[in-house]
Design a protein around this motif. Sequence first.
Motif, mmCIF file in Angstrom:
data_model
loop_
_atom_site.group_PDB
_atom_site.id
_atom_site.type_symbol
_atom_site.label_atom_id
_atom_site.label_comp_id
_atom_site.label_asym_id
_atom_site.label_seq_id
_atom_site.Cartn_x
_atom_site.Cartn_y
_atom_site.Cartn_z
ATOM 1 N N SER A 259 -15.553 8.534 -7.292
ATOM 2 C CA SER A 259 -16.889 9.241 -6.912
ATOM 3 C C SER A 259 -17.324 8.171 -5.709
ATOM 4 C CB SER A 259 -17.732 9.101 -7.881
ATOM 5 O OG SER A 259 -18.008 8.123 -8.618
ATOM 6 N N SER A 260 -16.963 6.925 -5.642
ATOM 7 C CA SER A 260 -17.567 6.203 -4.530
ATOM 8 C C SER A 260 -16.368 4.861 -4.563
ATOM 9 C CB SER A 260 -18.623 5.644 -4.910
ATOM 10 O OG SER A 260 -18.633 4.848 -6.064
ATOM 11 N N GLU A 261 -16.491 4.336 -3.246
ATOM 12 C CA GLU A 261 -15.475 3.054 -3.000
ATOM 13 C C GLU A 261 -15.640 1.964 -4.044
ATOM 14 O OE1 GLU A 261 -13.714 1.394 1.071
ATOM 15 O OE2 GLU A 261 -15.694 0.836 0.742
ATOM 16 N N LEU A 262 -14.607 1.493 -4.395
ATOM 17 C CA LEU A 262 -14.889 0.325 -5.419
ATOM 18 C C LEU A 262 -15.480 -0.773 -4.942
ATOM 19 C CD1 LEU A 262 -11.004 0.653 -7.117
ATOM 20 C CD2 LEU A 262 -13.083 0.915 -8.030
ATOM 21 N N ASN A 263 -16.320 -1.327 -5.547
ATOM 22 C CA ASN A 263 -17.049 -2.506 -5.003
ATOM 23 C C ASN A 263 -16.042 -4.011 -5.140
ATOM 24 O OD1 ASN A 263 -19.014 -4.467 -3.887
ATOM 25 N ND2 ASN A 263 -20.125 -4.397 -5.820
ATOM 26 N N LEU A 264 -15.335 -4.133 -4.110
ATOM 27 C CA LEU A 264 -14.206 -5.355 -3.916
ATOM 28 C C LEU A 264 -14.556 -6.057 -2.774
ATOM 29 C CD1 LEU A 264 -11.145 -3.280 -5.005
ATOM 30 C CD2 LEU A 264 -12.506 -4.888 -6.465
ATOM 31 N N TRP A 265 -14.174 -7.259 -2.640
ATOM 32 C CA TRP A 265 -14.028 -8.121 -1.193
ATOM 33 C C TRP A 265 -12.939 -7.471 -0.420
ATOM 34 C CZ3 TRP A 265 -17.911 -11.031 -0.326
ATOM 35 C CH2 TRP A 265 -18.627 -11.570 -1.494
ATOM 36 N N ARG A 314 -4.778 -5.592 -0.060
ATOM 37 C CA ARG A 314 -5.518 -4.522 -0.670
ATOM 38 C C ARG A 314 -5.188 -3.987 -2.094
ATOM 39 N NH1 ARG A 314 -9.196 -1.780 2.627
ATOM 40 N NH2 ARG A 314 -9.917 -0.573 0.607
ATOM 41 N N TRP A 315 -5.360 -4.873 -3.108
ATOM 42 C CA TRP A 315 -4.869 -4.704 -4.315
ATOM 43 C C TRP A 315 -5.220 -3.222 -5.006
ATOM 44 C CZ3 TRP A 315 -0.742 -7.832 -5.873
ATOM 45 C CH2 TRP A 315 -1.108 -9.035 -5.472
ATOM 46 N N ASP A 316 -6.232 -2.783 -4.652
ATOM 47 C CA ASP A 316 -6.607 -1.574 -5.015
ATOM 48 C C ASP A 316 -5.739 -0.275 -4.619
ATOM 49 O OD1 ASP A 316 -7.865 -2.312 -2.741
ATOM 50 O OD2 ASP A 316 -9.438 -0.553 -2.869
ATOM 51 N N LEU A 396 -4.344 -2.334 -14.809
ATOM 52 C CA LEU A 396 -3.782 -2.978 -13.595
ATOM 53 C C LEU A 396 -5.051 -3.679 -13.184
ATOM 54 C CD1 LEU A 396 -0.939 -1.030 -12.430
ATOM 55 C CD2 LEU A 396 -0.752 -2.658 -14.380
ATOM 56 N N ALA A 397 -4.771 -5.129 -12.657
ATOM 57 C CA ALA A 397 -5.586 -5.885 -11.855
ATOM 58 C C ALA A 397 -5.774 -5.787 -10.601
ATOM 59 C CB ALA A 397 -4.992 -7.398 -12.146
ATOM 60 N N TYR A 398 -6.571 -4.782 -10.329
ATOM 61 C CA TYR A 398 -7.032 -4.264 -8.832
ATOM 62 C C TYR A 398 -7.878 -5.362 -8.510
ATOM 63 C CZ TYR A 398 -11.305 -2.478 -10.984
ATOM 64 O OH TYR A 398 -12.452 -2.324 -12.002
ATOM 65 N N PRO A 424 -0.204 -7.024 -10.885
ATOM 66 C CA PRO A 424 0.017 -5.371 -11.334
ATOM 67 C C PRO A 424 1.242 -5.156 -11.272
ATOM 68 C CG PRO A 424 -1.251 -5.544 -9.339
ATOM 69 C CD PRO A 424 -1.091 -7.327 -9.679
ATOM 70 N N LEU A 425 2.106 -5.223 -9.986
ATOM 71 C CA LEU A 425 3.349 -5.001 -9.635
ATOM 72 C C LEU A 425 4.488 -5.352 -10.595
ATOM 73 C CD1 LEU A 425 3.560 -4.456 -5.859
ATOM 74 C CD2 LEU A 425 2.668 -2.828 -7.615
#
Length: 808
Positions: A259-265, A314-316, A396-398, A424-425
């Motif tokens: 619903s919105s962009e993840l709050n990541l660095w 960009r892990w996500d 998984l660790a995004y 994660p991979l």
Amino acid sequence: MKMKFYLIVLSLLAVCLWGTGDVRAQSASRSMTVTGKVVDQNGAAVTGASVVVVGTTKGTTTGADGAFSLTGVASDARLAVNFIGYKSQTVEVGGRTSFNIVLVEEATAVDEVVVVGYGQVKKSDLTGSVASVKAEKLTDIPANSIDGLLQGRVAGVQVVNSSQDPGASSTVRIRGNSSLNGSNAPLVVIDGFPWGDAGDLKQINPQDIVSMEVLKDASASAIYGSRGANGVILITTRKAQENVTRITLRQQTTVSGFSSELNLWRDPVLMAMLSNESSINAGLTPTYIGATNANGVYYPSIAELQTTWTTNTRWDDLVFRPTPVSNNTTVQVQSSNDRTMFQASANYYLDNGMYIEDTYRKYGGNFSVEHKLLDNLRMKASANITSNKRHNNGGLAYWRNPIFPVYDDNGDYWLYGAQDYSHPLALTDLQKNDSKGLDIISFASVNWDVLPCLNVMAQFNYKHGEQITDKYFPKKYSETGVFNDGYGSIDNWKDDNIVFEAYATFDRTFAEKHRLTVMGGYSYENYQSRSSSLAAKGFINESLGNENLAAGDSETYSIGNGSYKTELVSALTRINYTFDNRFLFTFTARADGSSKFGSNNKWAFFPSGAFSWKMHEERFIRNLNVFDVLKIRASYGISGNQGISAYQTLSRYGQHKYFNGGKWVTAIGPGYQSGTTGQDGIYALWSGIPNKGLKWETTAQVDLGLDMSFFGNRLNVTFDWYDKRTSDLLRERNIAPSSGYDKMWVNDGEIRNRDIELTIDGVAFQNRDWRVGGTFVFSRNRNKVLSLGNAVQTGLKTDLRTGMQYEY
């Protein structure tokens, strides 16, 4: 005794036949041509309606003006007229050649038939609290199971998704939680077969469902006795319409997204600056200073990040699917004639989760056939087969640091230290967590109209389920695998459930104003399950993972298995009496005997009673010209709960392994380890002490309801107030350590649930092609634990600040 038997049979026959119609002679049939027109209640032509001569393949469909014509029709034939959204209608030809047939829309909310336990009634004749959801309100919901279809649609029913994982189960509650350690899930009954607790029933394709009824108060659910203590959800599946062949293909595609962009660095430079500033403020050495830390990981300086540092992962984007697409395809075939009806359907369901390679697949097939052996004897059989596959790759660790690369210079997965268990991979490619399941459900029944007022029904149900779960955690990259030098397991489970039920229903109207319906029956249920588990650690070779558990260290092999069997025997009855279509009375009772309890407490009796008054049938209410329906309801009843594991009244044995004298020793004896306590679970909790006095948990419930309809039944309002109290709670209490045990199953404590439910359903506009309406649902439940028993005996603790006692 024989004379008494004959007198009883003759009396029933006389009562049933009393007042029946005359016998008319049949005239010789002749062939003729018939024409006509099919219209709706407003006089508009019904285009595409099927008109079939019953018992033959001769038929046609109506044209744009609703007209039809059939040749070679016998003068004593019958015409079956059908169209979607309208009641099926059968017309006697009777020598006529011209017809004007009016189709009536499917029953209104007041006159529609509602399924109740072991029977059905008109919604207007309900005395208990029953909510109904029809197929037209379910068709557009992208749900994997029946639980999702009810979410937000019935007041007093709470459906909570346990997670967003593909194929995840739900928690379903009707009017709150009534038990601490027993089951709180409502019973699901599908076409008369009690399948089990709601929350994880995916065997039925939602597209095969015609209606869902929710029995909420004790009067409505008491007919299911101990299994109805938490409410009952009745499911009715589709069957073919008479003299119609229909092939339906339904394709549903669901696209998901955040619903919105993840709050990541997104900016490594800003991340590093704020991290250094935080460390300096805390009096610590900053991280991003162009140096290698204690784990051997190099963290660049701010200047390097601004100039020469190129890694910004960009892990996500690597972990999540951009737009997961899920699929639900159903093909249905329905056909029938005047004696046989059959339906077959096939379903393929694919649920792609948000995480890569996180999927749930389901393949299902359903077949049912109903045949009329005689005019008063019908047989029905059905089979449902469902296979499912789950590949679990969630969590998984995004959130990994964007300055970390995916691979190192050698092409291996890059780790920031020996204790990096979140790549994660690496986990996606090397870790295994799969499960496969198979469910087979079969049903057979015989329905015999012994007399015009007496029906006998017998049905047999068999359900088989099995599942296998495979797991492997590699020596590297996974925490479980690292600490165990590789860990693999195989878990198997299967169960078999047999239910046989037989009941008779007597239904008769006397002197026009008195109607009596009496149902009596017998039910037997046998449930068995078996499970086994294999596990190994210390793998010498990981090539085959858990497919070669022998590659693990033989000293670490773990083997477990279990077996479980229960029986439930019941006698049940329901009496409905209606006076002048105004006053309705219902009495329901069920006696249940469960193998889960001791010899002195196996049996329990659960009665209930209900009353309703159709005030709109009174002249002084009709003269107001306000209400289409105004009905008040009141009910009270008692139900039981046996939702605990078997064998709690018996002394249970267990085993425990411990290391002594340089080797593992296995001790076997009374008691088993049921859990741990203390820091890091250092102390074992022991259970298994028998309690031969263990008995049913009982719930007493009172319900007051009001039903209203306005504007030609276009606006419907239902209001309920209830008070539900559960006593003799089935729970584990603490006992004196001198007994050699820590926990013991007892009946102790009391819980209350009470409050209100409101449903407002309205239709603003409706014709053959359009329907504009809406439903408002409001419910509130106040749940309170009134008692947990004696504080000393049950080991309650006391909060020193408030004095409140609680169970840890």
